[in-house]
Design a protein around this motif. Structure first.
Motif, PDB file in Angstrom:
ATOM      1  N   ILE A  17      88.169  77.557  88.674  1.00 11.19           N
ATOM      2  CA  ILE A  17      88.828  77.737  89.702  1.00 11.19           C
ATOM      3  C   ILE A  17      90.441  77.948  89.575  1.00 11.19           C
ATOM      4  CG2 ILE A  17      87.596  75.859  90.734  1.00 11.19           C
ATOM      5  CD1 ILE A  17      89.677  73.743  89.883  1.00 11.19           C
ATOM      6  N   ALA A  18      90.656  78.127  88.305  1.00 14.79           N
ATOM      7  CA  ALA A  18      92.063  78.586  88.019  1.00 14.79           C
ATOM      8  C   ALA A  18      92.072  79.550  86.550  1.00 14.79           C
ATOM      9  CB  ALA A  18      93.069  77.482  87.816  1.00 14.79           C
ATOM     10  N   LEU A  34      92.077  82.693  80.144  1.00 17.30           N
ATOM     11  CA  LEU A  34      91.753  81.442  80.100  1.00 17.30           C
ATOM     12  C   LEU A  34      91.376  80.792  81.483  1.00 17.30           C
ATOM     13  CD1 LEU A  34      94.592  80.855  77.647  1.00 17.30           C
ATOM     14  CD2 LEU A  34      92.294  80.765  76.899  1.00 17.30           C
ATOM     15  N   TYR A  35      90.525  79.644  81.403  1.00 19.17           N
ATOM     16  CA  TYR A  35      90.108  79.319  82.597  1.00 19.17           C
ATOM     17  C   TYR A  35      90.011  77.621  82.596  1.00 19.17           C
ATOM     18  CZ  TYR A  35      88.489  83.977  82.942  1.00 19.17           C
ATOM     19  OH  TYR A  35      88.209  85.517  82.878  1.00 19.17           O
ATOM     20  N   ILE A  36      90.170  77.102  83.775  1.00 21.56           N
ATOM     21  CA  ILE A  36      89.624  75.824  83.915  1.00 21.56           C
ATOM     22  C   ILE A  36      88.441  75.811  84.990  1.00 21.56           C
ATOM     23  CG2 ILE A  36      91.657  74.503  83.261  1.00 21.56           C
ATOM     24  CD1 ILE A  36      92.038  73.856  86.061  1.00 21.56           C
ATOM     25  N   ARG A  37      87.522  74.857  84.977  1.00 17.63           N
ATOM     26  CA  ARG A  37      86.400  74.685  86.005  1.00 17.63           C
ATOM     27  C   ARG A  37      86.546  73.627  86.803  1.00 17.63           C
ATOM     28  NH1 ARG A  37      82.820  78.819  84.050  1.00 17.63           N
ATOM     29  NH2 ARG A  37      83.277  79.520  82.097  1.00 17.63           N
ATOM     30  N   GLU A  57      89.891  76.886  78.881  1.00 17.66           N
ATOM     31  CA  GLU A  57      88.892  77.715  77.771  1.00 17.66           C
ATOM     32  C   GLU A  57      88.963  79.117  78.124  1.00 17.66           C
ATOM     33  OE1 GLU A  57      85.293  75.788  78.799  1.00 17.66           O
ATOM     34  OE2 GLU A  57      85.418  74.256  77.321  1.00 17.66           O
ATOM     35  N   ASP A  58      88.403  79.662  77.067  1.00 18.96           N
ATOM     36  CA  ASP A  58      88.206  81.141  77.120  1.00 18.96           C
ATOM     37  C   ASP A  58      86.812  81.408  77.570  1.00 18.96           C
ATOM     38  OD1 ASP A  58      86.740  80.900  74.812  1.00 18.96           O
ATOM     39  OD2 ASP A  58      87.905  82.258  73.531  1.00 18.96           O
ATOM     40  N   SER A 110      88.512  76.055  73.517  1.00 21.99           N
ATOM     41  CA  SER A 110      89.808  75.367  74.063  1.00 21.99           C
ATOM     42  C   SER A 110      90.773  75.823  73.642  1.00 21.99           C
ATOM     43  CB  SER A 110      89.472  74.066  74.046  1.00 21.99           C
ATOM     44  OG  SER A 110      89.965  73.584  72.445  1.00 21.99           O
ATOM     45  N   LEU A 111      91.828  75.939  74.334  1.00 23.44           N
ATOM     46  CA  LEU A 111      93.185  76.219  74.222  1.00 23.44           C
ATOM     47  C   LEU A 111      93.555  75.690  72.675  1.00 23.44           C
ATOM     48  CD1 LEU A 111      95.795  78.052  75.426  1.00 23.44           C
ATOM     49  CD2 LEU A 111      96.262  75.783  76.383  1.00 23.44           C
TER      50      LEU A 111
END
Length: 120
Positions: free
Chosen positions: A13-14, A3-6, A107-108, A113-114
């Protein structure tokens, strides 16, 4: 599942790992911010706002305990995984401000979204 954030430019970025509670402990959710994630150096919370103090406290603790290191002018980089009790806390600490829509911005790879994945 990754899972990520942009950031605003769309760059990841994470990254996170979300662990859902079990039948014996439905409140035992946790989210892990993965090593290598970036934490913004720019804080938008201030001591004057009581509800933001925990964000800066968590960030300062990460710096003091050498959990993060310099990355560039805008970010620190996590040197180890960091556990948080909720997606809101994890994203808020990374971005430097209260992030109430964290369930929607994590998100994946397919863009789910989560919230879509775990709050059906």
């Amino acid at each position: 599942m990754a899972l990520y954030i942009r950031n605003n430019e769309g760059k990841k970025i994470a990254s996170f790992e979300y662990n859902e509670g079990t039948e014996t402990c439905s409140d035992c959710n946790e989210i892990i911010i993965k090593k290598g994630s970036l934490m913004s150096k720019h804080i938008l919370c201030s001591d004057k706002w009581y509800d933001c103090k925990w964000v800066e406290d968590a960030r300062q603790k990460a710096v003091k305990n050498h959990i993060v290191d310099e990355f560039d002018d805008d970010y620190y980089i996590l040197l180890q995984d960091l556990n948080c009790e909720s997606p809101r806390k994890a994203v808020s600490v990374l971005l430097g401000h209260i992030q109430n829509d964290s369930w929607d911005i994590i998100e994946d790879d397919e863009g789910h979204s989560l919230r879509e994945l775990y709050r059906k």
